[in-house]
Each structure stands twice: as C-alpha cells, then as structure tokens.
Scaffold this motif. Sequence first.
Motif, PDB file in Angstrom:
ATOM      1  N   TYR A 149     -16.624 -10.755  12.025  1.00  0.00           N
ATOM      2  CA  TYR A 149     -15.897  -9.725  11.289  1.00  0.00           C
ATOM      3  C   TYR A 149     -16.031  -8.374  11.986  1.00  0.00           C
ATOM      4  N   PHE A 150     -15.128  -7.471  11.649  1.00  0.00           N
ATOM      5  CA  PHE A 150     -15.308  -6.079  12.070  1.00  0.00           C
ATOM      6  C   PHE A 150     -14.917  -5.145  10.941  1.00  0.00           C
ATOM      7  N   PHE A 151     -15.519  -3.950  10.978  1.00  0.00           N
ATOM      8  CA  PHE A 151     -15.329  -2.912   9.976  1.00  0.00           C
ATOM      9  C   PHE A 151     -14.991  -1.616  10.701  1.00  0.00           C
ATOM     10  N   LEU A 152     -14.247  -0.748  10.047  1.00  0.00           N
ATOM     11  CA  LEU A 152     -13.839   0.497  10.694  1.00  0.00           C
ATOM     12  C   LEU A 152     -14.988   1.474  10.858  1.00  0.00           C
ATOM     13  N   ASN A 153     -16.012   1.374   9.993  1.00  0.00           N
ATOM     14  CA  ASN A 153     -17.151   2.286  10.086  1.00  0.00           C
ATOM     15  C   ASN A 153     -18.353   1.664   9.374  1.00  0.00           C
ATOM     16  N   PHE A 154     -19.478   2.341   9.465  1.00  0.00           N
ATOM     17  CA  PHE A 154     -20.718   1.796   8.925  1.00  0.00           C
ATOM     18  C   PHE A 154     -20.702   1.766   7.399  1.00  0.00           C
ATOM     19  N   GLU A 155     -20.046   2.742   6.773  1.00  0.00           N
ATOM     20  CA  GLU A 155     -20.001   2.785   5.317  1.00  0.00           C
ATOM     21  C   GLU A 155     -19.291   1.549   4.760  1.00  0.00           C
ATOM     22  N   GLU A 156     -18.198   1.141   5.398  1.00  0.00           N
ATOM     23  CA  GLU A 156     -17.502  -0.067   4.966  1.00  0.00           C
ATOM     24  C   GLU A 156     -18.381  -1.301   5.162  1.00  0.00           C
ATOM     25  N   PHE A 157     -19.108  -1.331   6.281  1.00  0.00           N
ATOM     26  CA  PHE A 157     -20.001  -2.465   6.542  1.00  0.00           C
ATOM     27  C   PHE A 157     -21.082  -2.573   5.473  1.00  0.00           C
ATOM     28  N   LYS A 158     -21.629  -1.455   5.016  1.00  0.00           N
ATOM     29  CA  LYS A 158     -22.719  -1.469   4.043  1.00  0.00           C
ATOM     30  C   LYS A 158     -22.316  -2.190   2.755  1.00  0.00           C
ATOM     31  N   LYS A 159     -21.050  -2.058   2.366  1.00  0.00           N
ATOM     32  CA  LYS A 159     -20.592  -2.730   1.141  1.00  0.00           C
ATOM     33  C   LYS A 159     -20.678  -4.243   1.298  1.00  0.00           C
TER      34      LYS A 159
ATOM     35  N   VAL B  80      -8.477  -1.175  16.631  1.00  0.00           N
ATOM     36  CA  VAL B  80      -8.948  -1.913  15.461  1.00  0.00           C
ATOM     37  C   VAL B  80      -7.986  -1.720  14.288  1.00  0.00           C
ATOM     38  N   SER B  81      -6.747  -1.353  14.604  1.00  0.00           N
ATOM     39  CA  SER B  81      -5.756  -1.154  13.551  1.00  0.00           C
ATOM     40  C   SER B  81      -5.144  -2.472  13.080  1.00  0.00           C
ATOM     41  N   GLN B  82      -5.300  -3.524  13.897  1.00  0.00           N
ATOM     42  CA  GLN B  82      -4.757  -4.823  13.526  1.00  0.00           C
ATOM     43  C   GLN B  82      -5.743  -5.588  12.640  1.00  0.00           C
ATOM     44  N   GLN B  83      -5.296  -6.746  12.160  1.00  0.00           N
ATOM     45  CA  GLN B  83      -6.134  -7.543  11.273  1.00  0.00           C
ATOM     46  C   GLN B  83      -7.140  -8.407  12.019  1.00  0.00           C
ATOM     47  N   SER B  84      -7.026  -8.483  13.359  1.00  0.00           N
ATOM     48  CA  SER B  84      -7.974  -9.285  14.131  1.00  0.00           C
ATOM     49  C   SER B  84      -8.111  -8.726  15.531  1.00  0.00           C
ATOM     50  N   VAL B  85      -9.237  -9.035  16.162  1.00  0.00           N
ATOM     51  CA  VAL B  85      -9.509  -8.694  17.556  1.00  0.00           C
ATOM     52  C   VAL B  85      -9.786 -10.005  18.283  1.00  0.00           C
ATOM     53  N   PRO B  86      -9.140 -10.267  19.424  1.00  0.00           N
ATOM     54  CA  PRO B  86      -9.315 -11.550  20.105  1.00  0.00           C
ATOM     55  C   PRO B  86     -10.771 -11.838  20.460  1.00  0.00           C
ATOM     56  N   GLY B  87     -11.179 -13.087  20.218  1.00  0.00           N
ATOM     57  CA  GLY B  87     -12.517 -13.540  20.578  1.00  0.00           C
ATOM     58  C   GLY B  87     -12.428 -14.751  21.491  1.00  0.00           C
ATOM     59  N   ILE B  88     -13.559 -15.256  21.934  1.00  0.00           N
ATOM     60  CA  ILE B  88     -13.598 -16.380  22.857  1.00  0.00           C
ATOM     61  C   ILE B  88     -13.274 -17.681  22.116  1.00  0.00           C
ATOM     62  N   ALA B  89     -12.653 -18.618  22.844  1.00  0.00           N
ATOM     63  CA  ALA B  89     -12.336 -19.952  22.322  1.00  0.00           C
ATOM     64  C   ALA B  89     -11.477 -19.893  21.055  1.00  0.00           C
ATOM     65  N   GLY B  90     -10.663 -18.846  20.950  1.00  0.00           N
ATOM     66  CA  GLY B  90      -9.774 -18.736  19.801  1.00  0.00           C
ATOM     67  C   GLY B  90     -10.439 -18.312  18.515  1.00  0.00           C
ATOM     68  N   LEU B  91     -11.741 -18.002  18.562  1.00  0.00           N
ATOM     69  CA  LEU B  91     -12.459 -17.565  17.358  1.00  0.00           C
ATOM     70  C   LEU B  91     -12.406 -16.036  17.301  1.00  0.00           C
ATOM     71  N   ASP B  92     -11.385 -15.529  16.654  1.00  0.00           N
ATOM     72  CA  ASP B  92     -11.153 -14.090  16.626  1.00  0.00           C
ATOM     73  C   ASP B  92     -12.075 -13.383  15.637  1.00  0.00           C
ATOM     74  N   TRP B  93     -12.241 -12.081  15.868  1.00  0.00           N
ATOM     75  CA  TRP B  93     -12.953 -11.213  14.936  1.00  0.00           C
ATOM     76  C   TRP B  93     -11.958 -10.785  13.857  1.00  0.00           C
ATOM     77  N   GLU B  94     -12.299 -10.994  12.599  1.00  0.00           N
ATOM     78  CA  GLU B  94     -11.415 -10.712  11.488  1.00  0.00           C
ATOM     79  C   GLU B  94     -11.779  -9.383  10.824  1.00  0.00           C
ATOM     80  N   LYS B  95     -10.769  -8.594  10.493  1.00  0.00           N
ATOM     81  CA  LYS B  95     -11.042  -7.381   9.694  1.00  0.00           C
ATOM     82  C   LYS B  95     -11.488  -7.839   8.318  1.00  0.00           C
ATOM     83  N   TYR B  96     -12.669  -7.393   7.912  1.00  0.00           N
ATOM     84  CA  TYR B  96     -13.260  -7.882   6.666  1.00  0.00           C
ATOM     85  C   TYR B  96     -12.433  -7.467   5.455  1.00  0.00           C
ATOM     86  N   GLN B  97     -12.158  -8.443   4.621  1.00  0.00           N
ATOM     87  CA  GLN B  97     -11.445  -8.189   3.378  1.00  0.00           C
ATOM     88  C   GLN B  97     -12.401  -8.413   2.215  1.00  0.00           C
ATOM     89  N   GLY B  98     -12.937  -7.343   1.638  1.00  0.00           N
ATOM     90  CA  GLY B  98     -13.924  -7.465   0.589  1.00  0.00           C
ATOM     91  C   GLY B  98     -13.340  -7.920  -0.725  1.00  0.00           C
TER      92      GLY B  98
END
Length: 374
Positions: A257-267, A356-374
């Motif tokens: 997953y990825f978050f835009l900032n640390f405050e979002e990650f803390k949740k 990081v404006s998109q819903q995903s960031v490309p990862g290895i072997a097709g396992l992308d980083w997803e924008k976290y949806q709380g």
Amino acid sequence: MKHRILCILLASAMSASILAGCSKTEETKKKTKKVKKTTEQTEESEEDPSENPGNGLPEDPSDPGRAGYDSVSDLPSDRVLFTFERMNMAWGYSSYTIAVMADGRIYIFDNHQVVNTHGEPYDFESALRFRLDCYKQVEPAGTVDQEWLQRMYEVASQVDPDAPVTAENVMDDYGQEALYYWDENGERVRLFETGDMTYTIDDPYARQSEMMWEEIDTHVTIDSDYQSLTIYTNQEMAMETYHCGYVDLPAGSTGKYFFLNFEEFKKAAEVWRLDIDAIEGDLVANDYMQSVPVFVQFDLFSTMGYTREYDALVIDGDMLYLMPSDTCTDPGSGDTVGQAMDGFVTIFLYTGELDVSQQSVPGIAGLDWEKYQG
C-alpha cells in the motif's frame, strides 16, 4: 582528457542530469599533458616502471616467463577493484561512483544524500560499501576487458598507501573526484584525487595508474540492454521492517500500500494494530518527513519460522520494489515450526519524485502498490 572516462561512461549509462554535470566537468578541468607510447614500444621496453612511470604498461600478462602477479581471474568475482568517486556540494548535493569489479563488471550510480540520520554522523565509506553490496545483485552497466583490467590491477596493487602526498588548492566550487584501488582486505588506496584540492602522490605507480585510467573508455563495453536503476539503501532513507504478527488484509490484496503522508498512514496503522510510536520514532526525523508518501509492504505467512528484512528500495523506471536482505530466512522442509499465522511489515518514507496521484504504483511481478482505501 583527464576525465574523459567520466563523460564516456556516464553518457552511455546515466541520466541527462548527470550528463549536464559531465559537460561542466569538461569545461572546468585543468589542462594536462600526457606522453603515450605504442603497444610495440611498451612491450620492447625493459625499464622498471618504478624508475620511469611513463614507460607504458607492465609486461604482457600472457608471457609465461612473467611472474609475481596474481591473475584477476583468480580473484573473487565480487571483489571491488576500483572506484572512481565524484562529489560536489557547491550547488546542492551531487555525488556518484563508477565501480569496477574483479570480473570486469562495471556499476555506475548516484550516492544519494541521507534524508533521515536522526542526528547520527554519516559515514560515506560505510554507506558506499553497503550500496555496492546492493548493486552487485542487479545487472551491471557494462564490462571492462580483462587484459586492461589485469594490467591496471598490477600497477595499482603496487602503489604505496603511505606514499608522501602534497595538497594544493587549485579551483573553487569544482568539487572533488578520486580513483581508489581496493586491496585484498577491502582497504581503499588513493591513486589520484583532483578538484578544488589536488593531491599529488609521490609514487610512480600512482602516476601510472592515473594515466591508465584515462584510457578506460577504450576498454569498456556498455551493455546495450542496460536499464539504469536507482537504489536507495536503508542506510540513507527512512526504512524499517517490523515483526507485526498476522494482519487481516482484504481478500485479493497484494499486501502493498501507499499513503500520501504520514498522518494518513497512522489511521491505517491503528487498524492494523502497529506500534505507531515506535514507527514514528524510527522514521520521522522532522516535519518534512511527515508530508512525504509512505509505502507499506506486508509479508504474511501461514506458519512461524520466517524472517524478513530488506536492504534497499529499487526503482526501475516507474516500478518500485524492495531488495531482500541475505538475513531473510524460510523454514526448512524438516524444521518444526509453530502452526500460527505470522507476518512482517516493511515501511519506508519516499522523498524522491513520484506520481502518487493514481490509484496504484507499479510493482515487481505485477504486484502493484495500492493507494490505501480505509
């Protein structure tokens, strides 16, 4: 002429921003004279290079009567033989390295500025060694031919590390560039250093090493399929792995997953029951680090007996992935392990440029980083 290798290699394997620096190097370099001899003259000469450092290369390494030198082919292939290191802090931080391995592989990379030291002193040499260990695991930029490498090794290995050195201030805001030979104990022996301060080493083999290095570009083959990678080690960026136990993630999740900032990650960290105080203390050195994207990777297992740790973040184009440490372990087929769900979470704060404006960031072997949806 002195720094032609820097421009030739970087032009073949580095980014446009580095090329601009290379052009500036050519404009500001100090003029030098060099006397070269032909191969025939070199082979016919019987002078001791310690008496006349300009007499060319050592004797032909294929000569069966020649003795006293190890063959580079007998050295450990992963041994670093030479590093050319360039650094300038006059207009911001700029630093990069060309590394030559004993088997002829060449790696070219930036030495990134540390972003999260928490007040601890930065050991450049230690960081360089660790970064080299990481780069050994990816494809090299190219190779250097063995005959030239053999002769360069023979000359450089005879440089006296305790030879007298004189220093002279010759420029301002140029930076420094130096060539080092790495001996069998991994100790770096300076062969030359120029820049704002020029260091003259009173050793004939050091002078001959410098002359030979000027010609390396004629002995290098750049891999036509080479893709420039960027590697950020866990020594220079905010990255930690924690034993978190099992975390229940949504079905079908990549666990990345990825978050835009640390405050979002803390949740999300509260939902996952992570130790947010420990994480914040480890990773967030200042207010700026609160505002950068946070990436999270879970490694979850159906039994105990696993360990996970990562040495670096690798960026290949727009694809991001973590480089496993050699300390990672899996249980053997005959091992007795606890039948409990277990897991690890790796968290890093990314300070580079990334969309990081998109819903995903490309990862290895097709396992992308997803924008976290709380």
